[in-house]
Motif scaffolding. Structure first.
Motif, PDB file in Angstrom:
ATOM      1  N   GLN A  67       0.043  -1.983   1.713  1.00 49.50           N
ATOM      2  CA  GLN A  67       0.679  -1.977   3.031  1.00 49.50           C
ATOM      3  C   GLN A  67      -0.215  -1.245   4.030  1.00 49.50           C
ATOM      4  O   GLN A  67      -0.740  -0.170   3.747  1.00 49.50           O
ATOM      5  CB  GLN A  67       2.050  -1.319   2.973  1.00 49.50           C
ATOM      6  CG  GLN A  67       2.840  -1.512   4.277  1.00 49.50           C
ATOM      7  CD  GLN A  67       4.272  -1.009   4.170  1.00 49.50           C
ATOM      8  OE1 GLN A  67       4.502   0.132   3.795  1.00 49.50           O
ATOM      9  NE2 GLN A  67       5.234  -1.861   4.514  1.00 49.50           N
ATOM     10  N   HIS A  97       3.360  -5.225   6.823  1.00 52.42           N
ATOM     11  CA  HIS A  97       2.763  -4.017   7.362  1.00 52.42           C
ATOM     12  C   HIS A  97       3.656  -3.437   8.467  1.00 52.42           C
ATOM     13  O   HIS A  97       4.659  -4.046   8.846  1.00 52.42           O
ATOM     14  CB  HIS A  97       1.370  -4.314   7.914  1.00 52.42           C
ATOM     15  CG  HIS A  97       0.479  -5.042   6.961  1.00 52.42           C
ATOM     16  ND1 HIS A  97       0.282  -4.618   5.663  1.00 52.42           N
ATOM     17  CD2 HIS A  97      -0.261  -6.186   7.112  1.00 52.42           C
ATOM     18  CE1 HIS A  97      -0.556  -5.450   5.050  1.00 52.42           C
ATOM     19  NE2 HIS A  97      -0.885  -6.410   5.900  1.00 52.42           N
ATOM     20  N   ASN A 101      -2.998  -7.396   2.563  1.00 48.61           N
ATOM     21  CA  ASN A 101      -1.909  -8.272   2.142  1.00 48.61           C
ATOM     22  C   ASN A 101      -2.250  -8.981   0.837  1.00 48.61           C
ATOM     23  O   ASN A 101      -1.398  -9.095  -0.063  1.00 48.61           O
ATOM     24  CB  ASN A 101      -1.616  -9.286   3.243  1.00 48.61           C
ATOM     25  CG  ASN A 101      -0.386 -10.125   2.949  1.00 48.61           C
ATOM     26  OD1 ASN A 101       0.661  -9.603   2.597  1.00 48.61           O
ATOM     27  ND2 ASN A 101      -0.519 -11.443   3.083  1.00 48.61           N
ATOM     28  N   GLY A 105       1.104  -9.884   6.908  1.00 46.81           N
ATOM     29  CA  GLY A 105       1.601  -9.154   5.754  1.00 46.81           C
ATOM     30  C   GLY A 105       2.770  -8.243   6.078  1.00 46.81           C
ATOM     31  O   GLY A 105       3.206  -8.127   7.223  1.00 46.81           O
TER      32      GLY A 105
END
Length: 295
Positions: A103, A149, A98, A147
């Motif tokens: 990613q 993700h 992040n 993040g």
């Protein structure tokens, strides 16, 4: 697009590495620990500084986190080791990705569900029944809380193996060939899924990301054939022309570590995007078992 794959020497990681490396739009780097070599970087995911250095050098756009302790019995026997890999290392990896605008794709499991009310959509409430499932659920939470993700949940995996016992599915070939009386589980419903197909699915996802489609949250993929371990052994026997008369069925749960009953994953979130697999189960099984079958 630069891709970094952790656990690239493992059952899933090998197929993902091979599939993505064959596509010239991707620049692929793989990492491994105990089985590093053959163009794979040796990386201890518990060593935060080593992970930072690796990510700085590769500078990936996407990290596919295949590395995990995936055997429920081993997780139960060594919970601290399993938690370190499945959760703590994952959390650090997600945070650092992040910070560097990378990613992370986290590979998770159908075992985050208790198996009582299938099929399960990606946003259904998880309720794992064993330590392995709890560790993977904690890994999911660590990723999604750190993040932009995403998670890909998968069920029981098989594929090209270095040895039959590398997957509980391919190991059934020896069970059939030994012709010794044996009792196999005929209670838990499973969905055998090819790692080669998963690799193709991940490639399709990454191509969509490359074209500007945003992936976030939780996605799921699964094979379409529902079967118990006993039924799967019969499928393999038929595909490989082997006798299965020595097999008996255990119709009640009988596990050292608890297993869920039926964790069928709803994969419509991906199929609605046009993402698809390519082969029937029997064809996938025969291709992967053929190297172990004498002519």
């Amino acid at each position: 697009m630069r891709i970094l794959i952790t656990g690239a020497s493992g059952l899933l990681g090998r197929s993902v590495f091979k599939q993505l490396s064959s596509n010239p739009v991707f620049s692929v780097t793989g990492t491994a620990f105990s089985r590093a070599g053959e163009n794979l970087i040796r990386l201890d995911l518990s060593d935060c500084e080593a992970v930072k250095t690796c990510l700085q050098q590769v500078n990936p756009d996407i990290v596919i986190h295949c590395a995990a302790e995936r055997w429920p019995d081993r997780c139960a026997d060594s919970p601290d080791t399993a938690w370190q890999l499945n959760v703590r290392s994952t959390e650090f990896l997600a945070k650092y990705c992040n910070e560097n605008d990378t990613q992370l794709v986290y590979i998770s499991t159908d075992y985050v569900f208790d198996g009582s009310t299938p099929p399960y959509k990606a946003d259904d409430n998880p309720n794992p029944v064993n330590f392995y499932g709890r560790s993977k659920l904690a890994g999911e939470e660590a990723v999604l809380n750190n993040g932009n993700h995403w998670v890909l949940r998968l069920p029981w995996l098989f594929g090209p193996v270095a040895y039959l016992e590398e997957s509980g599915i391919t190991a059934l070939l020896d069970t059939l060939r030994e012709q010794k009386p044996v009792t196999l589980d005929h209670w838990a419903i499973r969905f055998p899924t090819s790692v080669e197909e998963v690799a193709e699915v991940l490639e399709q996802c990454l191509l969509r990301i490359r074209s500007g489609i945003n992936f976030e949250g939780i996605y799921q993929w699964s094979g379409d054939t529902a079967c118990t371990r006993y039924e799967l052994a019969h499928i393999i026997a038929k595909a490989c022309n082997l006798n299965a008369e020595h097999l008996s069925a255990e119709s009640e749960p009988n596990f050292t570590v608890p297993r869920p009953y039926n964790c069928q994953l709803d994969k419509s979130k991906l199929t609605d995007m046009g993402i698809s697999g390519s082969e029937p189960l029997e064809q996938q099984l025969l291709r992967n078992l053929k190297p172990f079958i004498a002519d």
